[in-house]
Write a protein that holds these residues in place. Structure first.
Motif, PDB file in Angstrom:
ATOM      1  N   VAL A   1     -46.905 -95.800-113.902  1.00 56.06           N
ATOM      2  CA  VAL A   1     -45.829 -94.808-113.829  1.00 56.06           C
ATOM      3  C   VAL A   1     -45.858 -93.805-114.967  1.00 56.06           C
ATOM      4  N   THR A   2     -46.608 -94.116-116.037  1.00 51.82           N
ATOM      5  CA  THR A   2     -46.677 -93.196-117.169  1.00 51.82           C
ATOM      6  C   THR A   2     -48.064 -92.575-117.338  1.00 51.82           C
ATOM      7  N   ALA A   3     -49.092 -93.234-116.781  1.00 50.89           N
ATOM      8  CA  ALA A   3     -50.483 -92.806-116.985  1.00 50.89           C
ATOM      9  C   ALA A   3     -50.779 -92.656-118.475  1.00 50.89           C
ATOM     10  N   SER A   4     -50.222 -93.585-119.259  1.00 49.04           N
ATOM     11  CA  SER A   4     -50.451 -93.588-120.699  1.00 49.04           C
ATOM     12  C   SER A   4     -50.447 -95.023-121.205  1.00 49.04           C
ATOM     13  N   SER A   5     -50.785 -95.173-122.456  1.00 46.07           N
ATOM     14  CA  SER A   5     -51.004 -96.489-123.052  1.00 46.07           C
ATOM     15  C   SER A   5     -49.687 -97.165-123.448  1.00 46.07           C
ATOM     16  N   LEU A   6     -49.531 -98.429-123.030  1.00 41.17           N
ATOM     17  CA  LEU A   6     -48.359 -99.223-123.407  1.00 41.17           C
ATOM     18  C   LEU A   6     -48.806-100.557-123.991  1.00 41.17           C
ATOM     19  N   THR A   7     -48.100-100.991-125.033  1.00 39.41           N
ATOM     20  CA  THR A   7     -48.356-102.320-125.607  1.00 39.41           C
ATOM     21  C   THR A   7     -47.074-103.105-125.851  1.00 39.41           C
ATOM     22  N   ASP A   8     -45.936-102.431-125.883  1.00 39.75           N
ATOM     23  CA  ASP A   8     -44.667-103.102-126.166  1.00 39.75           C
ATOM     24  C   ASP A   8     -44.164-103.837-124.921  1.00 39.75           C
ATOM     25  N   PRO A   9     -43.897-105.142-125.012  1.00 34.04           N
ATOM     26  CA  PRO A   9     -43.473-105.895-123.829  1.00 34.04           C
ATOM     27  C   PRO A   9     -42.234-105.324-123.143  1.00 34.04           C
ATOM     28  N   ASP A  10     -41.263-104.839-123.904  1.00 29.58           N
ATOM     29  CA  ASP A  10     -40.060-104.270-123.278  1.00 29.58           C
ATOM     30  C   ASP A  10     -40.389-103.002-122.493  1.00 29.58           C
ATOM     31  N   GLU A  11     -41.255-102.161-123.050  1.00 28.40           N
ATOM     32  CA  GLU A  11     -41.657-100.945-122.337  1.00 28.40           C
ATOM     33  C   GLU A  11     -42.476-101.294-121.097  1.00 28.40           C
ATOM     34  N   ILE A  12     -43.315-102.313-121.202  1.00 30.34           N
ATOM     35  CA  ILE A  12     -44.103-102.746-120.045  1.00 30.34           C
ATOM     36  C   ILE A  12     -43.180-103.271-118.955  1.00 30.34           C
ATOM     37  N   ARG A  13     -42.187-104.057-119.338  1.00 28.57           N
ATOM     38  CA  ARG A  13     -41.230-104.587-118.351  1.00 28.57           C
ATOM     39  C   ARG A  13     -40.535-103.445-117.620  1.00 28.57           C
ATOM     40  N   GLN A  14     -40.086-102.455-118.373  1.00 25.50           N
ATOM     41  CA  GLN A  14     -39.394-101.309-117.751  1.00 25.50           C
ATOM     42  C   GLN A  14     -40.335-100.547-116.811  1.00 25.50           C
ATOM     43  N   SER A  15     -41.589-100.413-117.211  1.00 31.94           N
ATOM     44  CA  SER A  15     -42.541 -99.675-116.373  1.00 31.94           C
ATOM     45  C   SER A  15     -42.820-100.433-115.080  1.00 31.94           C
ATOM     46  N   LEU A  16     -42.845-101.767-115.137  1.00 27.64           N
ATOM     47  CA  LEU A  16     -43.079-102.566-113.929  1.00 27.64           C
ATOM     48  C   LEU A  16     -41.899-102.467-112.961  1.00 27.64           C
ATOM     49  N   VAL A  17     -40.698-102.361-113.501  1.00 26.74           N
ATOM     50  CA  VAL A  17     -39.524-102.178-112.646  1.00 26.74           C
ATOM     51  C   VAL A  17     -39.572-100.801-111.989  1.00 26.74           C
ATOM     52  N   ARG A  18     -39.882 -99.779-112.770  1.00 33.22           N
ATOM     53  CA  ARG A  18     -39.969 -98.417-112.240  1.00 33.22           C
ATOM     54  C   ARG A  18     -41.105 -98.278-111.231  1.00 33.22           C
ATOM     55  N   GLN A  19     -42.158 -99.057-111.429  1.00 32.86           N
ATOM     56  CA  GLN A  19     -43.351 -98.942-110.585  1.00 32.86           C
ATOM     57  C   GLN A  19     -43.056 -99.243-109.119  1.00 32.86           C
ATOM     58  N   VAL A  20     -42.068-100.099-108.843  1.00 33.11           N
ATOM     59  CA  VAL A  20     -41.778-100.501-107.463  1.00 33.11           C
ATOM     60  C   VAL A  20     -41.386 -99.289-106.612  1.00 33.11           C
ATOM     61  N   THR A  21     -40.632 -98.368-107.189  1.00 30.31           N
ATOM     62  CA  THR A  21     -40.204 -97.164-106.469  1.00 30.31           C
ATOM     63  C   THR A  21     -40.979 -95.916-106.907  1.00 30.31           C
ATOM     64  N   GLY A  22     -41.779 -96.035-107.961  1.00 26.69           N
ATOM     65  CA  GLY A  22     -42.421 -94.869-108.553  1.00 26.69           C
ATOM     66  C   GLY A  22     -43.816 -94.596-108.014  1.00 26.69           C
ATOM     67  N   VAL A  23     -44.358 -93.464-108.420  1.00 27.52           N
ATOM     68  CA  VAL A  23     -45.689 -93.039-107.997  1.00 27.52           C
ATOM     69  C   VAL A  23     -46.754 -93.794-108.797  1.00 27.52           C
ATOM     70  N   VAL A  24     -47.769 -94.283-108.110  1.00 25.69           N
ATOM     71  CA  VAL A  24     -48.946 -94.838-108.773  1.00 25.69           C
ATOM     72  C   VAL A  24     -49.830 -93.655-109.184  1.00 25.69           C
ATOM     73  N   ARG A  25     -49.796 -93.332-110.457  1.00 28.02           N
ATOM     74  CA  ARG A  25     -50.487 -92.145-110.958  1.00 28.02           C
ATOM     75  C   ARG A  25     -51.927 -92.511-111.342  1.00 28.02           C
ATOM     76  N   TRP A  26     -52.711 -92.888-110.334  1.00 32.32           N
ATOM     77  CA  TRP A  26     -54.048 -93.419-110.616  1.00 32.32           C
ATOM     78  C   TRP A  26     -55.008 -92.328-111.081  1.00 32.32           C
ATOM     79  N   THR A  27     -54.956 -91.168-110.457  1.00 33.30           N
ATOM     80  CA  THR A  27     -55.831 -90.075-110.901  1.00 33.30           C
ATOM     81  C   THR A  27     -55.611 -89.784-112.375  1.00 33.30           C
ATOM     82  N   GLU A  28     -54.355 -89.628-112.769  1.00 31.10           N
ATOM     83  CA  GLU A  28     -54.048 -89.337-114.178  1.00 31.10           C
ATOM     84  C   GLU A  28     -54.428 -90.489-115.091  1.00 31.10           C
ATOM     85  N   SER A  29     -54.296 -91.720-114.596  1.00 31.55           N
ATOM     86  CA  SER A  29     -54.650 -92.883-115.419  1.00 31.55           C
ATOM     87  C   SER A  29     -56.137 -92.894-115.741  1.00 31.55           C
ATOM     88  N   ILE A  30     -56.966 -92.642-114.722  1.00 32.33           N
ATOM     89  CA  ILE A  30     -58.409 -92.617-114.964  1.00 32.33           C
ATOM     90  C   ILE A  30     -58.790 -91.398-115.806  1.00 32.33           C
TER      91      ILE A  30
END
Length: 315
Positions: A234-263
């Protein structure tokens, strides 16, 4: 040389997945046995023998794909190829993000299996069967796909779900809107616009009930910082903080999989030259070459693939 490990998402499953690994390596067998025990289900039998329609059920496909990926990780580790030493980053496509996080030590294997079972069930329950759909728009860029979704909405949910690669965007939403979008996309120059064989409209706002279910489930599991950074969908950027990762996983269910930007981030700012896809199939390797033709890719899902990868690293 800088390498990232990537982990496939739903659609890569196939009957027989993981059996070659289980036959060849005790480390792989141990992964499948632990997942079976965590779920109270003989998932490995469904993976190895089918039937296909049962494997394709979202609640089975998600933990099955994760188990196959983690089995590869564990076998590589037994051969002296640890993730933290040989990968600078991990990334996963949709459910593959959980595989990546399990591989990097954020979740235990048992917790990951249970989370994905919950995720699959919650996503299926969020929308009655037949009321939601997804479609792939081939040959349109992201902005054009957004225009198609907006035009097709007409009061129904119709949103971009996956930006998989240049010219390959998936939309998701209410069935009538997705059906309208097929004709609109072709009128806007899409080479192809086709319904996908999925049982629910993933990665759109109709999945909000599933997002809430995952927020609850994720609040109840132990999370560690990953051994290498995660490039989040959901961010197409680097995460290491567990709380931020948890929030991103929740957002991911309804959010866009930004795979092009991630690669693009991995092969740009991240400095990655080699992308290794761990698990079933070669979908992500194909997408990576479309996103960055200069990237070196490898799909590692069988005992032969593992032997070749180990030999390459030892050369």
């Amino acid at each position: 040389m800088k390498r990232a490990f990537t982990f496939p998402g739903q659609g890569s499953q196939a009957v027989g997945m993981g059996k070659d690994l289980a036959d060849a390596f005790p480390e792989a067998r141990a992964v499948f046995e632990e997942v079976d025990e965590a779920l109270g289900q003989n998932l490995s039998a469904i993976m190895f023998e089918g039937p296909d329609d049962v494997l394709r059920l979202t609640e089975n496909a998600q933990p099955a794909l994760m188990a196959a990926s983690v089995a590869v990780v564990r076998v590589l580790a037994s051969k002296g190829i640890s993730l933290s030493e040989h990968a600078a980053y991990v990334a996963g496509h949709s459910l593959g993000e959980y595989s990546a996080l399990c591989a990097a030590g954020t979740f235990s294997l048992a917790d990951t299996a249970r989370l994905l079972k919950t995720r699959g069930q919650a996503m299926q329950k969020a929308v009655p069967v037949g009321h939601g759909a997804m479609a792939a728009l081939i040959g349109l860029d992201l902005e054009a796909a957004r225009e198609v979704a907006t035009e097709a909405g007409q009061g129904d949910v119709c949103e971009v779900a996956n930006d998989n690669a240049p010219g390959q965007v998936v939309i998701s939403g209410a069935t009538p809107a997705i059906e309208r979008a097929l004709d609109i996309a072709k009128a806007k120059g899409a080479k192809r616009a086709l319904l996908l064989p999925v049982s629910a409209p993933f990665h759109c706002s109709l999945m909000q009930p599933a997002s809430e279910a995952m927020a609850q489930a994720l609040s109840e599991v132990d999370m560690q910082a990953p051994s290498v950074p995660l490039i989040a969908n959901v961010t197409a950027s680097s995460l290491t903080d567990p709380d931020e990762i948890r929030q991103s996983l929740v957002r991911q269910v309804t959010g866009v999989v930004r795979w092009t930007e991630s690669i693009e981030w991995l092969t740009g700012e991240g400095g990655v030259t080699h992308l290794a896809e761990l698990g079933t199939g070669k979908v992500l390797s194909g997408l990576a070459k479309r996103i960055n033709a200069d990237a070196t890719t490898a799909a590692i899902g069988t005992s032969a693939d593992i032997d070749a990868f180990v030999a390459q690293l030892s050369a």
